[in-house]
Every structure is written in structure tokens, then in C-alpha cells.
Design an enzyme around this catalytic site. Structure first.
Site, mmCIF file in Angstrom:
data_model
loop_
_atom_site.group_PDB
_atom_site.id
_atom_site.type_symbol
_atom_site.label_atom_id
_atom_site.label_comp_id
_atom_site.label_asym_id
_atom_site.label_seq_id
_atom_site.Cartn_x
_atom_site.Cartn_y
_atom_site.Cartn_z
ATOM 1 N N SER A 8 -24.947 18.757 -14.858
ATOM 2 C CA SER A 8 -25.168 20.169 -14.527
ATOM 3 C C SER A 8 -23.809 20.840 -14.421
ATOM 4 O O SER A 8 -22.992 20.492 -13.567
ATOM 5 C CB SER A 8 -25.901 20.298 -13.195
ATOM 6 N N HIS A 33 -27.016 20.491 -18.815
ATOM 7 C CA HIS A 33 -27.996 21.176 -17.962
ATOM 8 C C HIS A 33 -27.395 22.497 -17.468
ATOM 9 O O HIS A 33 -26.314 22.529 -16.895
ATOM 10 C CB HIS A 33 -28.346 20.263 -16.790
ATOM 11 N N ASP A 35 -28.034 25.851 -15.226
ATOM 12 C CA ASP A 35 -28.827 26.360 -14.100
ATOM 13 C C ASP A 35 -28.748 27.878 -14.001
ATOM 14 O O ASP A 35 -27.671 28.439 -13.792
ATOM 15 C CB ASP A 35 -28.306 25.749 -12.798
ATOM 16 N N MET A 37 -29.969 31.144 -11.888
ATOM 17 C CA MET A 37 -30.496 31.563 -10.581
ATOM 18 C C MET A 37 -30.388 33.076 -10.459
ATOM 19 O O MET A 37 -29.397 33.664 -10.913
ATOM 20 C CB MET A 37 -29.711 30.901 -9.459
ATOM 21 N N HIS A 66 -32.529 25.486 -17.161
ATOM 22 C CA HIS A 66 -33.395 25.399 -15.979
ATOM 23 C C HIS A 66 -33.438 26.775 -15.325
ATOM 24 O O HIS A 66 -32.468 27.196 -14.685
ATOM 25 C CB HIS A 66 -32.813 24.337 -15.028
ATOM 26 N N MET A 68 -34.383 29.174 -12.606
ATOM 27 C CA MET A 68 -34.814 29.315 -11.208
ATOM 28 C C MET A 68 -34.854 30.804 -10.911
ATOM 29 O O MET A 68 -34.052 31.338 -10.138
ATOM 30 C CB MET A 68 -33.838 28.563 -10.286
ATOM 31 N N MET A 137 -38.001 18.469 -8.985
ATOM 32 C CA MET A 137 -36.835 18.788 -8.153
ATOM 33 C C MET A 137 -36.764 17.797 -7.001
ATOM 34 O O MET A 137 -37.736 17.609 -6.267
ATOM 35 C CB MET A 137 -36.936 20.209 -7.588
ATOM 36 N N ASP A 171 -33.760 16.337 -10.776
ATOM 37 C CA ASP A 171 -32.617 17.229 -10.565
ATOM 38 C C ASP A 171 -32.395 17.426 -9.073
ATOM 39 O O ASP A 171 -33.270 17.929 -8.372
ATOM 40 C CB ASP A 171 -32.952 18.567 -11.246
HETATM 41 C C1 DX5 Z 1 -30.000 22.850 -7.958
HETATM 42 C C2 DX5 Z 1 -29.744 22.820 -9.449
HETATM 43 C C3 DX5 Z 1 -29.143 21.546 -9.875
HETATM 44 C C4 DX5 Z 1 -27.779 21.287 -9.298
HETATM 45 C C5 DX5 Z 1 -27.660 19.803 -9.149
HETATM 46 O O1 DX5 Z 1 -30.752 23.940 -7.623
HETATM 47 O O2 DX5 Z 1 -30.964 22.993 -10.173
HETATM 48 O O3 DX5 Z 1 -29.143 21.385 -11.272
HETATM 49 O O4 DX5 Z 1 -26.711 21.774 -10.051
HETATM 50 O O5 DX5 Z 1 -26.498 19.514 -8.428
HETATM 51 P P1 DX5 Z 1 -26.302 18.129 -7.683
HETATM 52 O O6 DX5 Z 1 -26.375 17.055 -8.702
HETATM 53 O O7 DX5 Z 1 -24.950 18.290 -7.066
HETATM 54 O O8 DX5 Z 1 -27.402 18.009 -6.647
HETATM 55 ZN ZN ZN Z 2 -31.064 22.377 -12.338
#
Ligand code: DX5
Ligand code: ZN
Length: 214
Positions: A8, A33, A35, A37, A66, A68, A137, A171
Site C-alpha cells: 500500500s 494497492h 487507497d 479516502m 481500494h 473508501m 478489512m 488489508d
Molecule cells: C487502511 C488502508 C490500508 C492501509 C494499510 O484503511 O486501506 O491499505 O494503507 O496499512 P497497514 O499495512 O500499515 O495497516
Molecule cells: Zn487499502
């Protein structure tokens, strides 16, 4: 089933994003990956389609997006055009998950559904046949560096039973202590952010996640 590793980039040094991506790819990363948000679905803000398009220009590795975000249907086209290979959205974030799966596939991407820790796999019982991937998750989404939630191991096992030989991704809080738990429960794509990017050798970190018999 062989385990694939998806660093990620949320934990990468954003000033050197291209280098940080090439470094994990050269160290054995199977996917990247990404992310997204929105400050609504989760209490944090990250990045959008223009950043994904920049990443697409520096690597051939599959880009695993991903989402969110609330109402993910508003943005899937933009992420597909920016070069996404897999797009996952949260089942909690849309009124019409079935429609959205088909929209993602029509855009030429693989479709995944993500489940918050408090969401049962039963929520997707009538969607499973349509899916390329389920993302379980193993922390509450929103931040990297959180602790793995052990109760999720049973959910991974249940999701694996539903998905047959299709992809089950995990994840959150994945490191050399938790990787074997999720792999043995049936996860075949392991996302990891702070563990990989916090390691001095990305290669050593990635190998330690794959070598889950240790
Ligand atoms: C969390 C994200 C993850 C995050 C994982 O909301 O979706 O992808 O970056 O980070 P680690 O591996 O540090 O938990
Ligand atoms: Zn993620």
C-alpha cells in the site's frame, strides 16, 4: 494457491512516489494497492485519479484501487480511465452494489467488494457470483499502521469458502506476525503498508510475508 503481495503506497514517501513504486516492484511486489479516502466514509483524505494516472505511467504492475468513499459509483469511471486494473468499493458505501459491480466490469476492470470489520460476509451472499475479489478489512479503514483484528481470521475463512478459487484480499495490520494467520485462513492477496515501507529492505519485508510457514 500462491500468495500475492500488494504494497500500500499510503506508507510510501510521497515526495519520491515513482521511486518508491519502482523499489517495491523490483523487490517482488505483485500489485500496487492504492487507497482512496474521502473524509466522509473514513476520517481521512488521500488521493484521486490524477495520482493514479501518474503511477500508471511508471509501472506495468496491476493497480489495485481500494475506494473508501461514499457513493463510489460517482468515481469508478475516472479511476478506470486513469488506469485501474481492479476496483474495490465498500458494500457499506453504496445503495446499489450489484449495479456497481457491473459498471466496473463494463469499464474493463475487475470488481471487488470490501467489508468493514463489523460487516458480515452474509451481506454479500447474493453478490458473490458476480465478484472477482472480496477484500476483508483486518483493521477499521482510514489509516495505515493500525493493529490487526484477530476476529477477522474466521471471516477470511468464511469468505474463502464462498469464493472458491477467486481472489480473497486482506488489508490492515499485515506483517510477518499476521501474514501466516491470514494466508492459512485462505487469503491470497496480502496488502501491507507500514510494514513494507517501514522496513530497511523492501525485498526482505515482501519475502517475509510470502514465506508464511516461518
Ligand atoms: C487502511 C488502508 C490500508 C492501509 C494499510 O484503511 O486501506 O491499505 O494503507 O496499512 P497497514 O499495512 O500499515 O495497516
Ligand atoms: Zn487499502
Amino acid at each position: 494457491m500462491s500468495v500475492r503481495i500488494a504494497p500500500s503506497i499510503l506508507s510510501a514517501d510521497f515526495c519520491r512516489l515513482g521511486e518508491e513504486i519502482n523499489a517495491v516492484v523490483e523487490s517482488g511486489a505483485d500489485l500496487i494497492h492504492f487507497d482512496v479516502m474521502d473524509g466522509q466514509f473514513v476520517p481521512n483524505l488521500t488521493m484521486g485519479p490524477p495520482v493514479l494516472a501518474s503511477i500508471r505511467s511508471v509501472t506495468e504492475v496491476p493497480l489495485d484501487v481500494h475506494l473508501m468513499i461514499d457513493e463510489p459509483e460517482r468515481y469508478v469511471e475516472d479511476f478506470a480511465n486513469a488506469g485501474a486494473d481492479i476496483i474495490s468499493f465498500h458494500v457499506e458505501a453504496t445503495q446499489h452494489p450489484h449495479r456497481l459491480i457491473h459498471k466496473i466490469k463494463d469499464l474493463g476492470c475487475q470488481a471487488g467488494i470490501a467489508l468493514n470489520p463489523s460487516t458480515s460476509q452474509d451481506e454479500i451472499e447474493y453478490l458473490v457470483d458476480e465478484l472477482d475479489m472480496v477484500l476483508v478489512m483486518t483493521v477499521n479503514p482510514g489509516f495505515s499502521g493500525q493493529s490487526f483484528i484477530p476476529d477477522m481470521v474466521e471471516k477470511i475463512r468464511n469468505v474463502r469458502a464462498m469464493m472458491g478459487d477467486r481472489d480473497v484480499e486482506v488489508d490492515g495490520g499485515i506483517d510477518n506476525q499476521t501474514a501466516h494467520l491470514v494466508s492459512e485462513a485462505g487469503a491470497n492477496i496480502l496488502v501491507s503498508g507500514s510494514y513494507i515501507y517501514g522496513h530497511t529492505s523492501y525485498m526482505e519485508a515482501i519475502e517475509s510475508l510470502r514465506d508464511y510457514t516461518v
